[in-house]
Design an enzyme around this catalytic site. Structure first.
Site, PDB file in Angstrom:
ATOM      1  N   GLU A 161      21.590  24.692  13.206  1.00 28.92           N
ATOM      2  CA  GLU A 161      21.101  24.899  11.840  1.00 28.92           C
ATOM      3  C   GLU A 161      20.277  23.740  11.284  1.00 28.92           C
ATOM      4  OE1 GLU A 161      24.646  26.003   9.649  1.00 28.92           O
ATOM      5  OE2 GLU A 161      25.004  27.727  10.947  1.00 28.92           O
ATOM      6  N   ASN A 202      20.339  26.339  17.698  1.00 30.84           N
ATOM      7  CA  ASN A 202      20.939  27.568  17.177  1.00 30.84           C
ATOM      8  C   ASN A 202      20.746  27.619  15.667  1.00 30.84           C
ATOM      9  OD1 ASN A 202      22.788  29.829  17.705  1.00 30.84           O
ATOM     10  ND2 ASN A 202      24.368  28.651  16.635  1.00 30.84           N
ATOM     11  N   HIS A 238      23.987  36.682  11.623  1.00 30.24           N
ATOM     12  CA  HIS A 238      24.994  37.056  10.615  1.00 30.24           C
ATOM     13  C   HIS A 238      24.311  38.010   9.641  1.00 30.24           C
ATOM     14  CE1 HIS A 238      28.072  34.314  12.008  1.00 30.24           C
ATOM     15  NE2 HIS A 238      27.210  33.325  12.020  1.00 30.24           N
ATOM     16  N   GLU A 267      26.022  34.729  17.225  1.00 32.57           N
ATOM     17  CA  GLU A 267      27.134  34.808  16.265  1.00 32.57           C
ATOM     18  C   GLU A 267      27.117  36.131  15.509  1.00 32.57           C
ATOM     19  OE1 GLU A 267      27.351  31.321  13.743  1.00 32.57           O
ATOM     20  OE2 GLU A 267      26.843  29.963  15.387  1.00 32.57           O
ATOM     21  N   ASP A 269      27.520  39.341  13.499  1.00 34.89           N
ATOM     22  CA  ASP A 269      28.417  40.208  12.723  1.00 34.89           C
ATOM     23  C   ASP A 269      27.584  40.898  11.655  1.00 34.89           C
ATOM     24  OD1 ASP A 269      28.215  38.002  10.930  1.00 34.89           O
ATOM     25  OD2 ASP A 269      30.269  37.349  11.298  1.00 34.89           O
TER      26      ASP A 269
END
Ligand code: 9MR
Length: 460
Positions: A161, A202, A238, A267, A269
């Site tokens: 990030e 990432n 996300h 990641e 979701d």
């Protein structure tokens, strides 16, 4: 007083002698392909993040290690606050536990993360470091942590990030002290510490094109041009039903791949505002499918990781108040059939693994019934990949009440019965069976249950 036996009592007495066998699946039922098996058939993996506290939940761990997932990412235990809580004092027990679990269940580890703005220990954030000091702290951390896991992990999220939403660098300890050069420093240190780990940067909200994605693209291009070791770019994904889908995801992944790096969904979701309803879940299933399709369509997309597999352990409700239901398994560790099937179908499967399709298990249920109570005898056969720990669930239609069970831990909540393995019978190879039993009291009718799940998979 003379005994008076009516026809009901006579029938009940006879029933003691009669075993009613209800075989609920055909013994020949083939095992459904797992998500990871489907991904592997396309040269990719399907993984799930995990975290140490939940590994002691045996029903959870049985599914995590039961074959659905070929890779795992420790959600917290390889972060800086966990691995170097005091300067130059390293702590690996938690991270090692995740690596050991992965090893025991034939899973790869996506290690996460070496340099991030978050979850840094106090000694690090409160020090007033010069650039020289902070560079050697960074290099020392990476040499130790990536060195400790050398040869044991598939990849490292070396930098996590680094960007703001507008594509500028995030103002944090690293950038503010070292400028953007900390990224190359970290990547070089990671390569030196573990030459075979794939080294990633990432980030989130980079899945589609836009200022942040462009910034990441330009960074990777420039690192490649300078010969800085960079092997992959992670797209966290996300997503949220209410914010729409980044429709150019496939093209965006492809442009990164064209720079000569791997790409991965790291990641995934898809959260929603609660309560969930069928329209939101349908949209969610489409998002999961579309992310999966985007990765499958890009040769250098190596795999997909969901940010844990069950709502029971999702980070979402704790961060976004009123939101949740973000993962393909619900809070009771049951698959959400439409979401699971959407992923499986996008991975090239038949998409019947989440609901009433091919079973991973077979259950034979029989009773010895004496009219006011009965013994339930259950034989469970695992027809999926080997499992090391299991939870069997079923429901009664009547008022059957558990009094005592054996060869497993039995519990009942309303009409729902849950049995977890007794330890000694937790490991079931493909084709292996175990027999368990319990006594119940009842009044009225005692019909056999019509559906069983084993580790969330329906035995139909
Ligand atoms: O899943 C992690 C959660 O348990 C932690 O509380 C949280 C704290 O920062 O970090 C979560 O994981 C994050 C990941 O490391 C980086 N991308 C966003 C993830 C969700 O917040």
């Amino acid at each position: 007083m003379p005994s008076r036996r009516g026809p009901v009592a006579v029938l009940a007495l006879l029933a003691v002698l009669v075993t009613v066998l209800a075989t609920l699946t055909t013994p020949a039922a083939a095992a459904a392909s797992t998500l990871n098996q489907l991904a592997q058939a396309q040269g990719k993996y399907f993984g799930s993040a995990t975290d140490n506290p939940e590994l002691s939940d045996s029903a959870y761990a049985a599914i995590l290690g039961g074959g659905e997932f070929g890779s795992t990412t420790p959600g917290n235990s390889m972060k800086w606050d966990a691995t170097e809580p005091q300067q130059n004092q390293f702590s690996y027990a938690q991270g090692d536990a995740v690596v050991d679990f992965a090893d025991a269940h034939d899973m790869m580890v996506r290690a996460h993360t070496l340099v991030w703005h978050n979850q840094l220990p106090n000694w690090l954030t409160s020090g007033n470091w010069s650039a020289t000091q902070l560079t050697s702290i960074l290099q020392n951390h990476i040499a130790n942590v990536a060195g400790h896991y050398k040869g044991e992990v598939y990849s490292w999220d070396v930098v996590n990030e680094p960007f703001n939403e507008d594509g500028t660098y995030r103002s944090d300890l690293w950038y503010n002290t070292l400028g953007s050069g900390y990224i190359a420093t970290a990547l070089r240190a990671a390569r030196a510490a573990d030459p075979n780990a794939k080294l990633y940067i990432n980030d989130y909200n980079t899945e589609g094109s836009g200022a942040k994605s462009d910034a990441m693209y330009n960074l990777v291009k420039s690192l490649k041009a300078q010969g800085v070791p960079i092997d992959g770019v992670g797209f966290q994904a996300h997503l949220a039903v209410q914010y729409g889908f980044p429709s150019d995801m496939q093209a965006n992944l492809q442009r990164f791949a064209d720079l000569g790096v791997d790409v991965a969904i790291t990641e995934l979701d898809v959260r929603m505002e609660l309560p969930a309803d069928s329209a939101k879940v349908a949209t969610q299933a489409t998002y999961y499918a579309d992310v999966t399709k985007a990765c499958m369509a890009v040769a250098r997309c190596v795999g997909i990781t969901i940010w844990d597999y069950t709502d029971k352990y999702s980070w979402v409700p704790g961060t976004f108040s009123g939101q949740g239901s973000a993962l393909p398994w619900d809070e009771n560790l049951n698959k959400k059939p439409s979401v699971y099937d959407a992923i499986a179908t996008a991975l090239g499967g038949s998409g019947d693994g989440g609901g009433g399709g091919t079973a991973n298990c077979e259950v034979a249920y029989s009773t010895n019934d004496w009219g006011s109570g009965f013994t339930a005898n259950i034989t469970v056969t695992n027809q999926g990949p080997a499992i090391s720990g299991w939870t069997l669930k079923y429901s009664y239609a009547g008022d059957q009440r558990l009094s005592q069970g054996w060869s497993g831990t039995w519990s009942q909540s309303g009409k729902d019965v849950t049995v977890t393995d007794a330890g000694w019978n937790g490991t079931l190879a493909t084709g292996a069976s175990t027999s368990i039993g319990a006594n119940f009291a009842y009044s009225g009718s005692n019909t056999a249950p019509t559906a069983f799940t084993l580790n969330g998979t329906t035995c139909d």
